[in-house]
Write a protein that holds these residues in place. Structure first.
Motif, PDB file in Angstrom:
ATOM      1  N   LEU A 195       0.802  -1.221   0.000  1.00  0.00           N
ATOM      2  CA  LEU A 195       0.000   0.000   0.000  1.00  0.00           C
ATOM      3  C   LEU A 195       0.835   1.272   0.000  1.00  0.00           C
ATOM      4  N   CYS A 196       2.132   1.143   0.237  1.00  0.00           N
ATOM      5  CA  CYS A 196       2.989   2.329   0.278  1.00  0.00           C
ATOM      6  C   CYS A 196       4.358   1.944  -0.268  1.00  0.00           C
ATOM      7  N   HIS A 197       4.964   2.861  -1.044  1.00  0.00           N
ATOM      8  CA  HIS A 197       6.270   2.557  -1.632  1.00  0.00           C
ATOM      9  C   HIS A 197       7.401   2.699  -0.633  1.00  0.00           C
ATOM     10  N   GLN A 198       7.156   3.373   0.484  1.00  0.00           N
ATOM     11  CA  GLN A 198       8.192   3.540   1.498  1.00  0.00           C
ATOM     12  C   GLN A 198       8.269   2.277   2.356  1.00  0.00           C
ATOM     13  N   PRO A 199       9.466   1.775   2.629  1.00  0.00           N
ATOM     14  CA  PRO A 199       9.589   0.521   3.400  1.00  0.00           C
ATOM     15  C   PRO A 199       9.114   0.688   4.834  1.00  0.00           C
ATOM     16  N   GLU A 200       8.356  -0.307   5.308  1.00  0.00           N
ATOM     17  CA  GLU A 200       7.880  -0.382   6.694  1.00  0.00           C
ATOM     18  C   GLU A 200       7.066   0.840   7.099  1.00  0.00           C
ATOM     19  N   MET A 201       6.419   1.484   6.109  1.00  0.00           N
ATOM     20  CA  MET A 201       5.618   2.653   6.418  1.00  0.00           C
ATOM     21  C   MET A 201       4.165   2.271   6.691  1.00  0.00           C
ATOM     22  N   LEU A 202       3.597   1.392   5.878  1.00  0.00           N
ATOM     23  CA  LEU A 202       2.209   0.972   6.052  1.00  0.00           C
ATOM     24  C   LEU A 202       2.141  -0.529   5.800  1.00  0.00           C
ATOM     25  N   GLN A 203       2.130  -1.288   6.877  1.00  0.00           N
ATOM     26  CA  GLN A 203       2.125  -2.749   6.793  1.00  0.00           C
ATOM     27  C   GLN A 203       0.740  -3.268   7.147  1.00  0.00           C
ATOM     28  N   THR A 204       0.252  -4.198   6.351  1.00  0.00           N
ATOM     29  CA  THR A 204      -1.087  -4.747   6.555  1.00  0.00           C
ATOM     30  C   THR A 204      -1.009  -6.260   6.687  1.00  0.00           C
ATOM     31  N   SER A 205      -1.918  -6.810   7.446  1.00  0.00           N
ATOM     32  CA  SER A 205      -2.026  -8.259   7.626  1.00  0.00           C
ATOM     33  C   SER A 205      -3.419  -8.563   8.134  1.00  0.00           C
ATOM     34  N   LEU A 206      -3.794  -9.834   8.075  1.00  0.00           N
ATOM     35  CA  LEU A 206      -5.093 -10.238   8.592  1.00  0.00           C
ATOM     36  C   LEU A 206      -5.116 -10.038  10.102  1.00  0.00           C
ATOM     37  N   SER A 207      -6.156  -9.467  10.599  1.00  0.00           N
ATOM     38  CA  SER A 207      -6.233  -9.149  12.023  1.00  0.00           C
ATOM     39  C   SER A 207      -6.490 -10.405  12.843  1.00  0.00           C
ATOM     40  N   PRO A 208      -5.989 -10.463  14.062  1.00  0.00           N
ATOM     41  CA  PRO A 208      -6.295 -11.597  14.953  1.00  0.00           C
ATOM     42  C   PRO A 208      -7.709 -11.488  15.485  1.00  0.00           C
ATOM     43  N   GLU A 209      -8.119 -12.524  16.170  1.00  0.00           N
ATOM     44  CA  GLU A 209      -9.424 -12.478  16.807  1.00  0.00           C
ATOM     45  C   GLU A 209      -9.411 -11.434  17.921  1.00  0.00           C
ATOM     46  N   PRO A 210     -10.486 -10.714  18.142  1.00  0.00           N
ATOM     47  CA  PRO A 210     -10.482  -9.678  19.190  1.00  0.00           C
ATOM     48  C   PRO A 210     -10.085 -10.184  20.562  1.00  0.00           C
ATOM     49  N   ARG A 211     -10.466 -11.417  20.923  1.00  0.00           N
ATOM     50  CA  ARG A 211     -10.098 -11.951  22.240  1.00  0.00           C
ATOM     51  C   ARG A 211      -8.624 -12.263  22.349  1.00  0.00           C
ATOM     52  N   ASP A 212      -7.936 -12.374  21.215  1.00  0.00           N
ATOM     53  CA  ASP A 212      -6.509 -12.706  21.200  1.00  0.00           C
ATOM     54  C   ASP A 212      -5.627 -11.477  21.382  1.00  0.00           C
ATOM     55  N   ILE A 213      -6.189 -10.309  21.374  1.00  0.00           N
ATOM     56  CA  ILE A 213      -5.404  -9.066  21.388  1.00  0.00           C
ATOM     57  C   ILE A 213      -5.062  -8.682  22.827  1.00  0.00           C
ATOM     58  N   ILE A 214      -3.807  -8.301  23.047  1.00  0.00           N
ATOM     59  CA  ILE A 214      -3.381  -7.706  24.322  1.00  0.00           C
ATOM     60  C   ILE A 214      -3.499  -6.199  24.150  1.00  0.00           C
ATOM     61  N   TRP A 215      -4.560  -5.622  24.661  1.00  0.00           N
ATOM     62  CA  TRP A 215      -4.889  -4.237  24.332  1.00  0.00           C
ATOM     63  C   TRP A 215      -3.910  -3.244  24.926  1.00  0.00           C
ATOM     64  N   LYS A 216      -3.257  -3.582  26.014  1.00  0.00           N
ATOM     65  CA  LYS A 216      -2.310  -2.631  26.591  1.00  0.00           C
ATOM     66  C   LYS A 216      -1.048  -2.504  25.749  1.00  0.00           C
ATOM     67  N   ASN A 217      -0.776  -3.467  24.859  1.00  0.00           N
ATOM     68  CA  ASN A 217       0.400  -3.414  23.984  1.00  0.00           C
ATOM     69  C   ASN A 217       0.061  -3.048  22.549  1.00  0.00           C
ATOM     70  N   ILE A 218      -1.202  -2.773  22.263  1.00  0.00           N
ATOM     71  CA  ILE A 218      -1.610  -2.598  20.878  1.00  0.00           C
ATOM     72  C   ILE A 218      -1.041  -1.329  20.260  1.00  0.00           C
ATOM     73  N   GLN A 219      -0.698  -0.336  21.083  1.00  0.00           N
ATOM     74  CA  GLN A 219      -0.198   0.918  20.528  1.00  0.00           C
ATOM     75  C   GLN A 219       1.302   0.891  20.267  1.00  0.00           C
ATOM     76  N   GLY A 220       2.000  -0.197  20.586  1.00  0.00           N
ATOM     77  CA  GLY A 220       3.445  -0.261  20.423  1.00  0.00           C
ATOM     78  C   GLY A 220       3.876  -0.225  18.967  1.00  0.00           C
ATOM     79  N   ASN A 221       5.018   0.385  18.706  1.00  0.00           N
ATOM     80  CA  ASN A 221       5.570   0.461  17.361  1.00  0.00           C
ATOM     81  C   ASN A 221       6.146  -0.884  16.966  1.00  0.00           C
ATOM     82  N   ILE A 222       5.816  -1.344  15.755  1.00  0.00           N
ATOM     83  CA  ILE A 222       6.218  -2.688  15.341  1.00  0.00           C
ATOM     84  C   ILE A 222       7.727  -2.788  15.178  1.00  0.00           C
TER      85      ILE A 222
END
Length: 499
Positions: free
Chosen positions: A99-126
């Protein structure tokens, strides 16, 4: 390619055929050096001497500094977002296309199940997560190499003589009971080592959640699985060879051929130890899985120290009758360790296969009962850890092949090692082929499969939206339902309007 005899490539440029809809104006084709013609002479001079590269480097460093500052003082905006689609082909396009020509600028993937998410870590930079993961892997690998240090410390400190130096334990030095001293010297190091091995998954979980800031529970359990498995291998290697991995690596640097000698000479002599190990895991380990000592101890504490009649229904649900999920990072390495032992001794001492078969027969009954009646699925990972288990199983097969090669060399075989030497490399190539053919494609939904599903169910878009709960990918604190008081006990008649 254009095959029309009336149109040439020169005509396409001269007559601005590439700029349709621009009212026949100049197409502004970029020629070599033409993109900077609108800039000043000074700017073009700086560009020729490399100032543009310096400017881009400063911009990159500034971005990395922003990432570090955000990791220290906290981010004001999350770097992870969720987008919902009404049809599967759109999901395939968005998840697989760059989606973007710049490396590691906009990365997309299939989302996990909502119950699988650790919400306190969701804002961390990949990128920061990957850097911390690399650092954690380095130090944990160093700990596995130096694993002989804590083992040596346990052997030196877990003795009756060492305990006698502890306050209020000095009576051990003056005790004439030789049986007690022998009991302490024999069993205390084993108990200390087992305790150290049991707390390793707790350490790995803390590292994955609080240091690496992994964003899903399945990813946390997968990291525990891999690290715990390799630490168990390191512990077996040090226990069997009575030496450190560091010393063995030093020997391998000077003589790579000595790897087969080390394994072939040391492992066959301790087959009795591993037979006893499998028997102990069958007769003691599997019953402990049934007992579930952690929840059992918690329930006994509440029953002995608290009155059930004084506890509310919510306290009973959250403390005593709370649903328990299976800890994959704890359970899988235990089974994989038995697989590695059976692979290693299958050719050297086939009798161990009998004990391995008895263990897995008992494990089938125990874990089937636990999975059907005890454990509750708290999230769905889509089979994420299955690929790791297959890889670790093949690693165990490689360990068995290398050990068998060493055993044949020790037994002065000449032609057999020549034919068996390619086996470890063949297994390794199969692992890579499995990853290429099955593991990597399984992380994405293919467009062909998405279109097949669309054809099978023309109303799939409306079905997906009806199944997706509104606010499923929002912070739970923002979507929590109102809390109502529960009745004193569930068997009582509930009051209308209460949950």
């Amino acid at each position: 390619p254009c095959f029309s005899p009336n149109i040439s490539s020169k005509r396409l440029v001269d007559e601005d055929f590439l700029d349709e809809g621009n009212d026949n104006k100049s197409a502004n084709l970029i020629q070599p050096g033409g993109k900077d013609k609108h800039k000043s002479i000074m700017w073009r001079f700086f560009g020729k001497i490399g100032f543009d590269f310096v400017s881009a480097g400063v911009t990159y460093v500034n971005q990395q500094l922003d990432v570090v500052v955000d990791s220290v003082i906290g981010r004001t905006m999350a770097s992870t977002g969720f987008v919902s689609f009404t049809d599967l082909p759109s999901v395939c396009y968005a998840a697989s296309a760059p989606l973007c020509h710049q490396p590691e600028m906009l990365q997309t993937s299939l989302s996990p199940e909502p119950r699988d998410i650790i919400w306190k870590n969701i804002q961390g930079n990949i990128n920061l997560v990957k850097q911390r993961e690399d650092a954690a892997n380095f130090f944990l690998a160093l700990g596995a190499i130096l694993w002989s240090i804590p083992l040596t410390a346990i052997q030196a400190l877990a003795t009756a003589e060492s305990l006698s130096r502890v306050p209020f334990m000095s009576w051990l030095s003056t005790s004439s009971n030789l049986r007690l001293t022998a009991f302490i010297n024999g069993y205390l190091p084993v108990v200390a080592l087992l305790t150290l091995i049991m707390i390793l998954p707790i350490i790995f979980e803390w590292v994955a959640v609080n240091y690496e800031n992994r964003k899903t529970y399945s990813d946390v359990q997968n990291s525990i699985l891999n690290r715990y498995f390799y630490y168990q291998l390191a512990n077996i290697f040090i226990t069997v060879t009575a030496g450190s991995i560091w010393d063995s690596l030093n020997d391998l640097l000077y003589s790579p051929y000595s790897a087969f000698v080390i394994l072939g000479r040391s492992l066959p002599t301790v087959v009795g130890y591993f037979v006893s190990f499998l028997a102990t895991k069958t007769l003691a380990g599997l019953p402990m899985v049934l007992l579930r000592l952690g929840p059992l101890g918690k329930m006994l504490f509440y029953r002995l120290c608290l009155r059930e009649s004084k506890l509310t229904q919510r306290e009973l649900d959250e403390a005593i009758y709370r649903k328990e999920g299976i800890m994959y990072g704890w359970e899988y390495p235990t089974q994989l360790l038995v697989v590695v032992i059976c692979f290693t001794y299958a050719c050297i001492s086939p009798v161990i296969l009998i004990f391995g078969a008895i263990y897995f027969q008992g494990a089938l009954v125990v874990y089937k009962k636990q999975l059907l009646h005890v454990y509750t699925a708290t999230y769905e990972s889509g089979g994420l850890m299955f690929t790791s288990v297959v890889d670790r199983t093949l690693v165990g097969l490689i360990c068995g092949q290398v050990t068998f090669l060493g055993y044949i060399i020790i037994r002065q075989g000449y032609y057999q090692p020549i034919f068996l030497f390619p086996l470890p490399f063949f297994t390794w190539s199969i692992m890579r082929r499995f990853n290429t053919m099955y593991v990597n494609p399984s992380t994405q939904l293919s467009l062909q499969r998405a279109q097949e599903i669309e054809l099978e169910n023309k109303e799939l878009g409306a079905f997906m939206m009806s199944e997706l709960r509104e606010g499923a990918f929002r912070q739970p604190a923002l979507t929590v339902d109102p809390v109502h008081p529960l009745p004193y006990r569930r068997d009582e008649i509930s009051i209308p309007g209460l949950v």
